[in-house]
Design a protein around this motif. Structure first.
Motif, mmCIF file in Angstrom:
data_model
loop_
_atom_site.group_PDB
_atom_site.id
_atom_site.type_symbol
_atom_site.label_atom_id
_atom_site.label_comp_id
_atom_site.label_asym_id
_atom_site.label_seq_id
_atom_site.Cartn_x
_atom_site.Cartn_y
_atom_site.Cartn_z
ATOM 1 N N ALA A 114 0.838 -1.201 0.000
ATOM 2 C CA ALA A 114 0.000 0.000 0.000
ATOM 3 C C ALA A 114 0.874 1.253 0.000
ATOM 4 O O ALA A 114 0.595 2.208 -0.737
ATOM 5 C CB ALA A 114 -0.931 0.000 1.207
ATOM 6 N N ALA A 115 1.923 1.254 0.817
ATOM 7 C CA ALA A 115 2.816 2.409 0.865
ATOM 8 C C ALA A 115 3.451 2.663 -0.505
ATOM 9 O O ALA A 115 3.528 3.806 -0.959
ATOM 10 C CB ALA A 115 3.894 2.197 1.925
ATOM 11 N N ILE A 116 3.888 1.596 -1.170
ATOM 12 C CA ILE A 116 4.526 1.735 -2.486
ATOM 13 C C ILE A 116 3.510 2.183 -3.538
ATOM 14 O O ILE A 116 3.758 3.135 -4.282
ATOM 15 C CB ILE A 116 5.211 0.414 -2.896
ATOM 16 C CG1 ILE A 116 6.394 0.135 -1.969
ATOM 17 C CG2 ILE A 116 5.660 0.470 -4.360
ATOM 18 C CD1 ILE A 116 6.960 -1.266 -2.091
ATOM 19 N N ASN A 117 2.384 1.515 -3.599
ATOM 20 C CA ASN A 117 1.361 1.872 -4.593
ATOM 21 C C ASN A 117 0.876 3.303 -4.407
ATOM 22 O O ASN A 117 0.721 4.047 -5.384
ATOM 23 C CB ASN A 117 0.185 0.898 -4.530
ATOM 24 C CG ASN A 117 0.544 -0.477 -5.009
ATOM 25 O OD1 ASN A 117 1.489 -0.661 -5.774
ATOM 26 N ND2 ASN A 117 -0.192 -1.471 -4.546
ATOM 27 N N GLU A 118 0.628 3.678 -3.168
ATOM 28 C CA GLU A 118 0.167 5.044 -2.893
ATOM 29 C C GLU A 118 1.235 6.069 -3.279
ATOM 30 O O GLU A 118 0.919 7.118 -3.830
ATOM 31 C CB GLU A 118 -0.212 5.194 -1.425
ATOM 32 C CG GLU A 118 -1.475 4.469 -1.058
ATOM 33 C CD GLU A 118 -2.733 5.159 -1.532
ATOM 34 O OE1 GLU A 118 -2.783 6.406 -1.569
ATOM 35 O OE2 GLU A 118 -3.683 4.444 -1.872
ATOM 36 N N ALA A 119 2.483 5.777 -2.972
ATOM 37 C CA ALA A 119 3.562 6.701 -3.316
ATOM 38 C C ALA A 119 3.629 6.925 -4.823
ATOM 39 O O ALA A 119 3.719 8.061 -5.285
ATOM 40 C CB ALA A 119 4.895 6.163 -2.797
ATOM 41 N N VAL A 120 3.577 5.845 -5.568
ATOM 42 C CA VAL A 120 3.651 5.956 -7.028
ATOM 43 C C VAL A 120 2.445 6.732 -7.564
ATOM 44 O O VAL A 120 2.602 7.635 -8.394
ATOM 45 C CB VAL A 120 3.764 4.554 -7.671
ATOM 46 C CG1 VAL A 120 3.605 4.624 -9.178
ATOM 47 C CG2 VAL A 120 5.102 3.920 -7.300
ATOM 48 N N GLU A 121 1.260 6.414 -7.071
ATOM 49 C CA GLU A 121 0.056 7.114 -7.545
ATOM 50 C C GLU A 121 0.085 8.596 -7.173
ATOM 51 O O GLU A 121 -0.262 9.446 -7.993
ATOM 52 C CB GLU A 121 -1.207 6.444 -6.997
ATOM 53 C CG GLU A 121 -1.506 5.107 -7.646
ATOM 54 C CD GLU A 121 -1.643 5.180 -9.167
ATOM 55 O OE1 GLU A 121 -2.365 6.077 -9.674
ATOM 56 O OE2 GLU A 121 -1.012 4.351 -9.851
ATOM 57 N N LEU A 122 0.500 8.907 -5.958
ATOM 58 C CA LEU A 122 0.570 10.308 -5.553
ATOM 59 C C LEU A 122 1.615 11.073 -6.353
ATOM 60 O O LEU A 122 1.386 12.216 -6.740
ATOM 61 C CB LEU A 122 0.860 10.425 -4.058
ATOM 62 C CG LEU A 122 -0.309 10.105 -3.138
ATOM 63 C CD1 LEU A 122 0.149 10.040 -1.691
ATOM 64 C CD2 LEU A 122 -1.423 11.119 -3.299
ATOM 65 N N GLU A 128 6.857 14.119 -13.587
ATOM 66 C CA GLU A 128 6.821 13.524 -14.926
ATOM 67 C C GLU A 128 6.906 12.002 -14.821
ATOM 68 O O GLU A 128 7.436 11.482 -13.837
ATOM 69 C CB GLU A 128 7.999 14.046 -15.757
ATOM 70 C CG GLU A 128 7.976 15.547 -15.975
ATOM 71 C CD GLU A 128 6.783 16.007 -16.774
ATOM 72 O OE1 GLU A 128 6.401 15.317 -17.748
ATOM 73 O OE2 GLU A 128 6.200 17.054 -16.423
ATOM 74 N N PRO A 129 6.444 11.277 -15.842
ATOM 75 C CA PRO A 129 6.469 9.809 -15.801
ATOM 76 C C PRO A 129 7.850 9.212 -15.520
ATOM 77 O O PRO A 129 7.943 8.185 -14.841
ATOM 78 C CB PRO A 129 5.976 9.406 -17.195
ATOM 79 C CG PRO A 129 5.105 10.544 -17.627
ATOM 80 C CD PRO A 129 5.763 11.778 -17.045
ATOM 81 N N GLU A 130 8.901 9.855 -15.997
ATOM 82 C CA GLU A 130 10.247 9.330 -15.752
ATOM 83 C C GLU A 130 10.589 9.381 -14.262
ATOM 84 O O GLU A 130 11.242 8.476 -13.736
ATOM 85 C CB GLU A 130 11.305 10.118 -16.543
ATOM 86 C CG GLU A 130 11.114 10.109 -18.034
ATOM 87 C CD GLU A 130 10.061 11.120 -18.521
ATOM 88 O OE1 GLU A 130 9.835 12.166 -17.868
ATOM 89 O OE2 GLU A 130 9.451 10.839 -19.559
ATOM 90 N N ILE A 131 10.165 10.439 -13.599
ATOM 91 C CA ILE A 131 10.431 10.580 -12.172
ATOM 92 C C ILE A 131 9.581 9.579 -11.385
ATOM 93 O O ILE A 131 10.041 8.975 -10.414
ATOM 94 C CB ILE A 131 10.167 12.022 -11.682
ATOM 95 C CG1 ILE A 131 11.040 13.022 -12.455
ATOM 96 C CG2 ILE A 131 10.385 12.144 -10.182
ATOM 97 C CD1 ILE A 131 12.524 12.827 -12.298
ATOM 98 N N VAL A 132 8.345 9.387 -11.812
ATOM 99 C CA VAL A 132 7.464 8.407 -11.164
ATOM 100 C C VAL A 132 8.093 7.015 -11.258
ATOM 101 O O VAL A 132 8.126 6.270 -10.272
ATOM 102 C CB VAL A 132 6.050 8.433 -11.775
ATOM 103 C CG1 VAL A 132 5.184 7.324 -11.189
ATOM 104 C CG2 VAL A 132 5.392 9.797 -11.568
ATOM 105 N N ALA A 133 8.623 6.666 -12.420
ATOM 106 C CA ALA A 133 9.292 5.371 -12.594
ATOM 107 C C ALA A 133 10.529 5.287 -11.693
ATOM 108 O O ALA A 133 10.827 4.228 -11.124
ATOM 109 C CB ALA A 133 9.672 5.157 -14.054
ATOM 110 N N PHE A 134 11.242 6.392 -11.564
ATOM 111 C CA PHE A 134 12.410 6.471 -10.693
ATOM 112 C C PHE A 134 12.014 6.205 -9.237
ATOM 113 O O PHE A 134 12.656 5.424 -8.532
ATOM 114 C CB PHE A 134 13.049 7.858 -10.857
ATOM 115 C CG PHE A 134 14.245 8.124 -10.013
ATOM 116 C CD1 PHE A 134 15.458 7.507 -10.270
ATOM 117 C CD2 PHE A 134 14.167 9.032 -8.967
ATOM 118 C CE1 PHE A 134 16.582 7.782 -9.491
ATOM 119 C CE2 PHE A 134 15.283 9.319 -8.185
ATOM 120 C CZ PHE A 134 16.487 8.686 -8.446
#
Length: 168
Positions: A114-122, A128-134
């Motif tokens: 949940a912590a990981i999924n929420e972090a990525v979604e937030l 930008e998508p590259e930073i989200v992937a990072f």
């Protein structure tokens, strides 16, 4: 108010505290005064609902832990941000990473997935998508490196157990 909204508010408070160099406790009470909070609600839907007592405690705890454990958390971020110094990471991505790692390590009621999924979604709402992937890559590396027995479950969203205690 959802846990996601409370988490995002905690991230914003952590960001603000880091930006102005103040301890979160110094800005917390003023931030949540009804007068101030009402002005925020007029500007941003995120603040449309005032947190209840339980949500305020969650926000206060998470924000304080992100501040108190900042050096330890930042060391993990630098370890798993291969080739990147913390200074190169966007301030919002850094706040999101601090929040997720803090929840994984110190908040037993938040599953790692949940912590990981929420972090990525937030982070999608800020970077930008590259930073989200990072961000996702750092959190994946952190789980595999620090909690290898739980990493696969957490990274696939299959973990039902509370997050590990620091040092386990």
């Amino acid at each position: 108010m959802t846990r996601t909204t409370a988490r995002e508010i905690a991230i914003q408070l952590g960001f603000a505290a880091a930006a102005c160099g103040a301890a979160p406790q110094e800005i917390f009470d003023g931030f949540f005064s009804h007068e101030h909070y009402d002005t925020l609600a007029a500007e941003d839907e995120l603040y449309s609902e005032y947190p209840n007592k339980k949500q305020l405690e969650y926000i206060r705890t998470l924000t304080a832990l992100m501040y108190e454990k900042r050096d330890e958390i930042d060391a993990y971020i630098e370890r798993y941000a291969h080739g990147w110094k913390r200074e190169r990471i966007s301030k919002t991505a850094l706040a999101v990473l601090r929040c997720a790692i803090c929840e994984i390590m110190y908040m037993d009621d938040v599953p790692a997935s949940a912590a990981i999924n929420e972090a990525v979604e937030l982070d999608k709402g800020y970077d930008e998508p590259e930073i989200v992937a990072f961000v996702n890559g750092i959190l994946g590396g952190f789980m595999r490196g620090e909690f290898p027995a739980q990493a696969e479950a957490a990274l696939t969203g299959a973990d039902e157990q509370p997050a590990p205690e620091a040092g386990e």
